[in-house]
Structure formats: C-alpha cells, structure tokens
Design a protein around this motif. Structure first.
Motif, PDB file in Angstrom:
ATOM      1  N   GLY A  27     -26.541 128.959  70.077  1.00 42.91           N
ATOM      2  CA  GLY A  27     -25.703 129.396  68.967  1.00 42.91           C
ATOM      3  C   GLY A  27     -24.465 130.141  69.414  1.00 42.91           C
ATOM      4  N   ASP A  28     -24.015 129.884  70.660  1.00 41.46           N
ATOM      5  CA  ASP A  28     -22.924 130.664  71.245  1.00 41.46           C
ATOM      6  C   ASP A  28     -21.716 129.810  71.625  1.00 41.46           C
ATOM      7  OD1 ASP A  28     -24.479 132.979  71.088  1.00 41.46           O
ATOM      8  OD2 ASP A  28     -25.317 132.703  73.091  1.00 41.46           O
ATOM      9  N   GLN A  29     -21.562 128.677  70.985  1.00 41.26           N
ATOM     10  CA  GLN A  29     -20.461 127.790  71.345  1.00 41.26           C
ATOM     11  C   GLN A  29     -19.121 128.511  71.151  1.00 41.26           C
ATOM     12  OE1 GLN A  29     -20.375 124.079  69.190  1.00 41.26           O
ATOM     13  NE2 GLN A  29     -19.386 123.023  70.889  1.00 41.26           N
ATOM     14  N   GLY A  30     -18.273 128.475  72.181  1.00 38.12           N
ATOM     15  CA  GLY A  30     -16.968 129.118  72.112  1.00 38.12           C
ATOM     16  C   GLY A  30     -16.939 130.566  72.539  1.00 38.12           C
ATOM     17  N   ALA A  31     -18.085 131.163  72.848  1.00 33.40           N
ATOM     18  CA  ALA A  31     -18.097 132.555  73.309  1.00 33.40           C
ATOM     19  C   ALA A  31     -17.375 132.667  74.647  1.00 33.40           C
ATOM     20  CB  ALA A  31     -19.531 133.060  73.444  1.00 33.40           C
ATOM     21  N   ASP A  32     -16.628 133.743  74.829  1.00 34.44           N
ATOM     22  CA  ASP A  32     -15.828 133.921  76.043  1.00 34.44           C
ATOM     23  C   ASP A  32     -15.461 135.401  76.149  1.00 34.44           C
ATOM     24  OD1 ASP A  32     -14.050 133.899  78.143  1.00 34.44           O
ATOM     25  OD2 ASP A  32     -12.645 132.487  77.232  1.00 34.44           O
ATOM     26  N   THR A  33     -16.316 136.175  76.793  1.00 33.19           N
ATOM     27  CA  THR A  33     -16.158 137.624  76.804  1.00 33.19           C
ATOM     28  C   THR A  33     -14.793 138.054  77.338  1.00 33.19           C
ATOM     29  OG1 THR A  33     -18.556 137.944  77.026  1.00 33.19           O
ATOM     30  CG2 THR A  33     -17.139 139.787  77.667  1.00 33.19           C
ATOM     31  N   LEU A  34     -14.453 137.666  78.555  1.00 34.59           N
ATOM     32  CA  LEU A  34     -13.182 138.086  79.149  1.00 34.59           C
ATOM     33  C   LEU A  34     -11.988 137.504  78.401  1.00 34.59           C
ATOM     34  CD1 LEU A  34     -11.390 139.373  81.310  1.00 34.59           C
ATOM     35  CD2 LEU A  34     -11.831 137.362  82.756  1.00 34.59           C
ATOM     36  N   GLY A  35     -12.013 136.205  78.135  1.00 26.92           N
ATOM     37  CA  GLY A  35     -10.872 135.563  77.496  1.00 26.92           C
ATOM     38  C   GLY A  35     -10.560 136.135  76.133  1.00 26.92           C
ATOM     39  N   HIS A  36     -11.582 136.366  75.322  1.00 30.22           N
ATOM     40  CA  HIS A  36     -11.356 136.875  73.978  1.00 30.22           C
ATOM     41  C   HIS A  36     -10.913 138.336  73.984  1.00 30.22           C
ATOM     42  CE1 HIS A  36     -13.997 133.471  72.143  1.00 30.22           C
ATOM     43  NE2 HIS A  36     -12.741 133.104  72.337  1.00 30.22           N
ATOM     44  N   ILE A  37     -11.402 139.132  74.941  1.00 28.02           N
ATOM     45  CA  ILE A  37     -10.930 140.513  75.049  1.00 28.02           C
ATOM     46  C   ILE A  37      -9.437 140.526  75.359  1.00 28.02           C
ATOM     47  CG2 ILE A  37     -11.033 142.610  76.467  1.00 28.02           C
ATOM     48  CD1 ILE A  37     -14.060 142.056  76.769  1.00 28.02           C
ATOM     49  N   ALA A  38      -9.029 139.691  76.324  1.00 32.38           N
ATOM     50  CA  ALA A  38      -7.608 139.622  76.687  1.00 32.38           C
ATOM     51  C   ALA A  38      -6.759 139.175  75.501  1.00 32.38           C
ATOM     52  CB  ALA A  38      -7.420 138.685  77.869  1.00 32.38           C
ATOM     53  N   GLU A  39      -7.247 138.189  74.739  1.00 32.62           N
ATOM     54  CA  GLU A  39      -6.506 137.691  73.580  1.00 32.62           C
ATOM     55  C   GLU A  39      -6.372 138.757  72.504  1.00 32.62           C
ATOM     56  OE1 GLU A  39      -8.644 134.254  72.333  1.00 32.62           O
ATOM     57  OE2 GLU A  39      -8.015 133.032  74.057  1.00 32.62           O
ATOM     58  N   LYS A  40      -7.486 139.398  72.159  1.00 31.35           N
ATOM     59  CA  LYS A  40      -7.482 140.385  71.082  1.00 31.35           C
ATOM     60  C   LYS A  40      -6.638 141.611  71.417  1.00 31.35           C
ATOM     61  CE  LYS A  40     -10.341 138.839  67.792  1.00 31.35           C
ATOM     62  NZ  LYS A  40      -9.997 138.791  66.350  1.00 31.35           N
ATOM     63  N   CYS A  41      -6.608 141.972  72.695  1.00 34.05           N
ATOM     64  CA  CYS A  41      -5.910 143.193  73.102  1.00 34.05           C
ATOM     65  C   CYS A  41      -4.487 142.926  73.577  1.00 34.05           C
ATOM     66  CB  CYS A  41      -6.712 143.897  74.201  1.00 34.05           C
ATOM     67  SG  CYS A  41      -8.334 144.490  73.652  1.00 34.05           S
ATOM     68  N   GLY A  42      -4.064 141.686  73.530  1.00 39.14           N
ATOM     69  CA  GLY A  42      -2.705 141.379  73.953  1.00 39.14           C
ATOM     70  C   GLY A  42      -2.489 141.517  75.445  1.00 39.14           C
ATOM     71  N   GLY A  43      -3.542 141.286  76.222  1.00 38.52           N
ATOM     72  CA  GLY A  43      -3.456 141.373  77.677  1.00 38.52           C
ATOM     73  C   GLY A  43      -4.446 142.375  78.234  1.00 38.52           C
ATOM     74  N   ILE A  44      -4.597 142.365  79.566  1.00 36.45           N
ATOM     75  CA  ILE A  44      -5.520 143.280  80.238  1.00 36.45           C
ATOM     76  C   ILE A  44      -5.057 143.431  81.686  1.00 36.45           C
ATOM     77  CG2 ILE A  44      -7.125 141.415  80.870  1.00 36.45           C
ATOM     78  CD1 ILE A  44      -9.417 143.457  80.373  1.00 36.45           C
ATOM     79  N   LYS A  45      -5.156 144.648  82.221  1.00 39.87           N
ATOM     80  CA  LYS A  45      -4.660 144.934  83.572  1.00 39.87           C
ATOM     81  C   LYS A  45      -5.847 145.041  84.535  1.00 39.87           C
ATOM     82  CE  LYS A  45      -0.488 145.378  81.902  1.00 39.87           C
ATOM     83  NZ  LYS A  45       0.485 144.271  82.045  1.00 39.87           N
ATOM     84  N   LEU A  46      -6.032 144.014  85.329  1.00 39.83           N
ATOM     85  CA  LEU A  46      -7.121 143.967  86.307  1.00 39.83           C
ATOM     86  C   LEU A  46      -6.562 143.506  87.661  1.00 39.83           C
ATOM     87  CD1 LEU A  46      -9.816 142.188  84.076  1.00 39.83           C
ATOM     88  CD2 LEU A  46      -9.533 144.652  84.436  1.00 39.83           C
ATOM     89  N   PRO A  47      -5.670 144.275  88.254  1.00 40.03           N
ATOM     90  CA  PRO A  47      -4.995 143.797  89.465  1.00 40.03           C
ATOM     91  C   PRO A  47      -5.916 143.527  90.641  1.00 40.03           C
ATOM     92  CG  PRO A  47      -4.559 146.137  89.089  1.00 40.03           C
ATOM     93  CD  PRO A  47      -5.210 145.610  87.851  1.00 40.03           C
TER      94      PRO A  47
END
Length: 401
Positions: A27-47
C-alpha cells in the motif's frame, strides 16, 4: 582473521529513497522519503552525503533527480561506493530491516494485531494482567505513542493501569509513568507480556516510560527498552563475536537483535547524543570491531509523526556531523550509511513505507564506484564479513571489490 580492521554502521532509521518494486503490495506505491522531503521543503542541504554519492543512489532508485537545490562545499571528502538496496523480507518493520542487513532476511510472516479497539485478544489481556497483578489496561488499540500518552496519561495516573497499544508493526507497546508506576515494574510487566505473546508471533514488546504530571506535560523518557525475539539464524554480529571480535551497539541495536552477538551495549537517545556517543565509541573501540548505531529519531520523532520540516532539519544535522568522523577514523576503517525501511513523512497514515534504502560505503582506502542496485539488504552484511575476514554469511553478495 585480520585484527586491524573495523566496520562502522550508521543506520538512519527509516531513511528511504523511494522506488521499491513491491511497494504497491504494501500500500506504499509512490512513497519516497528523501525525494518528498526535498520537494515539500523546497530543497535540502546535504553536502557531505552528496559527496558520498547519496543523490546518485537516490536518482537511480527513484528514476529522477532529487530536487535538492545547490549544495555547499563538503567537508567530508573520502572515497566511497554508493548504491541502493532492495528489501526481500516479508515485512517493512524494524526487526526485518536490521536482521536482513546483518545477513538474515525474514522469510516468515510476523503476527499483527488489528488496529481498532480492542486490538488485543481478551484471553491475552487477562493472562498478562493476572500474572502481573494489574487492575486492567488502557488503550488496547493502534496509536501514535505520543498521542495515546497525551490521551490517557492522566487516567493512567489515577488508575495505575498501563497504556497498551500497537501499530502497523508487529509490536505490543506498554507506556507507564516512569516515577509513579516505576521503571523496574514496567520492565517486569514487559517480560510477562513477552512470554504470553510467543504464540502470537509478535516481533517485539516495547517499554515506553514517560514523565509529567498532567496533560500537556507528558513526555517520553530515554529509558525505552525493546524485548525482541531472537533472529532465526546466525547474523553478522554473531559471526563476529564468535570469531573473537568486538560488537559495540549504540542506541536500540542491542534490543533489536535480542542482545545476540553484542559484546558491549551503550544506551543513547536523541540525534546529538547518539552522534556524540558513537564518536566516542569509535575513538575507543579496539581493532577487529563492529560499531553499529541506530539513529532512531528519523523514524520515531519525524517519520511516524509526519513532521516533514523536522525530518529535513534532522537530515541536515546528521550531515553536518559527518566530518566529525575524520579525527577518529583509522586508515583501515570502513563506514556504511544505510537504513532499514522508509517512513515518508508526506505519505498517508503514520506507518513505515516500503522503499529502497541507500548504501554508502566509505573510508580512506575504499575503492570508489557505483555499486548500483543490490538485490537484498544482506549485501551490506556480506560485504562487512568479507572485509573483516569472517566466514561468509548465508545470504548476500559482497560489493567489497
């Protein structure tokens, strides 16, 4: 056995990177922890994670770029291998993910309790209460731990009845006031419950002590304790210990493995403390060691609570601590960064999500490269065994060379 090598496993609990082929089954089709966090927050800094290959692995997993935005300069610059791993275990729970990466996929079905009241069979509740001398229980349903403690904490203080609840995982959780009910009393009740749960094939009983005197003040303490069933086969940790090596667990690792294969268990909680303790253990660990840390906050504090911003900030903090490894790493150390499942904070519900997980392997003498898609988490355990000169595990393929 070589005696100058050490393996460090940094397990980011719930840090999925999308793309699991069997996600629809869960029941998890399309789940994407990292990708969705980056999308929702407008980016993420993980150098630093970026320099180690995280975004390359995530792009391969999800089939598109991570919308992370420009990255600052990395301070941790070590050669690395990077890729992603698929889970073959039947569940998407904590025990299954950890055991599989240690070489023992879970090929059987765990037992689960239904989410609605009453979750637990009356016969089970009566047996636990009778042996433990309890006047009854509260809760008896699937719930978020923080929510149900807030809901029932005051009634617990009035009645002395423990708050018992479950989740989508194979768990029986018991929350009580650490001072008024007593920590040792809680542990005794958990041991009794664990015994009575054996016929139900439940993976873990979790003690969840809390403090506070009224609604709005209740807060869980760091004295959580998990009572886990034993892995069904010999894990990487067992093999290392049996060969005379040291296995140092930080956080809840020892509980997840039912303290099997552990030579030293160190308690810690909270992202900062877990990092501080891990660095201290690496600094002091002898050669021929495994240091294994579970960074639980990604799952417990942000994933399950669907706190997207908190998860993002936690990831950025984790990344900022990676350069602190440099002074304590020896020339022959290798470090793995991985996860045990996903817990997409943007997804429906509050449960884990079936996803691929990253596998990053780095160290001063690592041969860098893209190791692609790994067919099981057990490839990590097999690679560690290969590096440490241990007998091969029953499952997994090494990507050491």
């Amino acid at each position: 056995m070589p005696n100058n090598k050490r393996v460090i496993i940094l397990m980011m609990d719930s840090f999925g990177i999308g793309g699991a082929e069997d996600a629809e089954k869960f029941g998890d089709q399309g789940a994407d922890t990292l990708g969705h966090i980056a999308e929702k927050c407008g980016g993420i800094k993980l150098p630093n994670l970026t320099a180690l290959g995280l975004f390359h692995a995530a792009c391969a997993s999800r089939g598109s770029e991570i919308p992370a935005g420009p990255q600052p300069w990395a301070k941790l610059l070590l050669p690395s291998k990077y890729g992603y791993m698929k889970e073959v275990s039947k569940g998407k729970d904590t025990s299954s993910g950890h055991w599989e990466m240690a070489g023992v996929p879970v090929t059987f079905d765990w037992g689960y309790f239904k989410p609605d009241y009453p979750s637990f069979p009356q016969k089970l509740v009566e047996a636990i209460c009778q042996e433990a001398g309890l006047p009854g229980i509260l809760g008896n349903k699937a719930a978020s731990g923080t929510v149900i403690i807030e809901e029932l904490g005051e009634e617990h203080l009035k009645t002395g009845k423990p708050i018992c609840y479950t989740s989508a995982d194979s768990v029986f959780q018991i929350a009580v006031h650490e001072k008024h009910f007593g920590l040792e009393h809680l542990y005794q009740v958990c041991e009794i419950a664990f015994k009575h749960l054996k016929p139900y094939n439940i993976a873990r009983v979790i003690a969840r002590p809390f403090e506070g005197e009224k609604k709005g003040e209740f807060k869980r303490t760091k004295n959580r304790h998990d009572y886990s069933v034993t892995p069904p086969q010999t894990t990487l940790l067992d093999v290392m210990k049996n060969a005379g090596g040291q296995v140092i667990s930080v956080g809840k690792i020892a509980d997840i493995f039912a303290h099997q294969g552990i030579t030293r268990a160190v308690k810690a909680s909270g992202l900062e403390e877990l990092w501080n303790v891990t660095l201290e253990e690496i600094k002091n660990a002898p050669d021929n060691s495994i240091i294994f840390t579970n960074f639980v906050d990604f799952d417990m504090t942000w994933g399950h609570r669907r706190d997207v911003q908190g998860y993002k900030e936690g990831l950025e903090y984790f990344d900022s601590r990676l350069p602190d490894l440099l002074p304590v790493l020896k020339d022959d150390d290798i470090v793995f960064i991985t996860a045990d499942h996903g817990c997409d904070p943007t997804y429906k519900g509050t449960d884990h999500t079936r996803e691929h997980v990253p596998v990053l392997m780095f160290g001063k003498n690592v041969t860098p490269g893209d190791i692609g898609a790994r067919e099981t988490y057990a490839d990590l355990g097999q690679t560690a065994a290969d590096y440490l000169g241990l007998p091969p595990l029953k499952t997994g393929k090494s990507f050491l060379k």
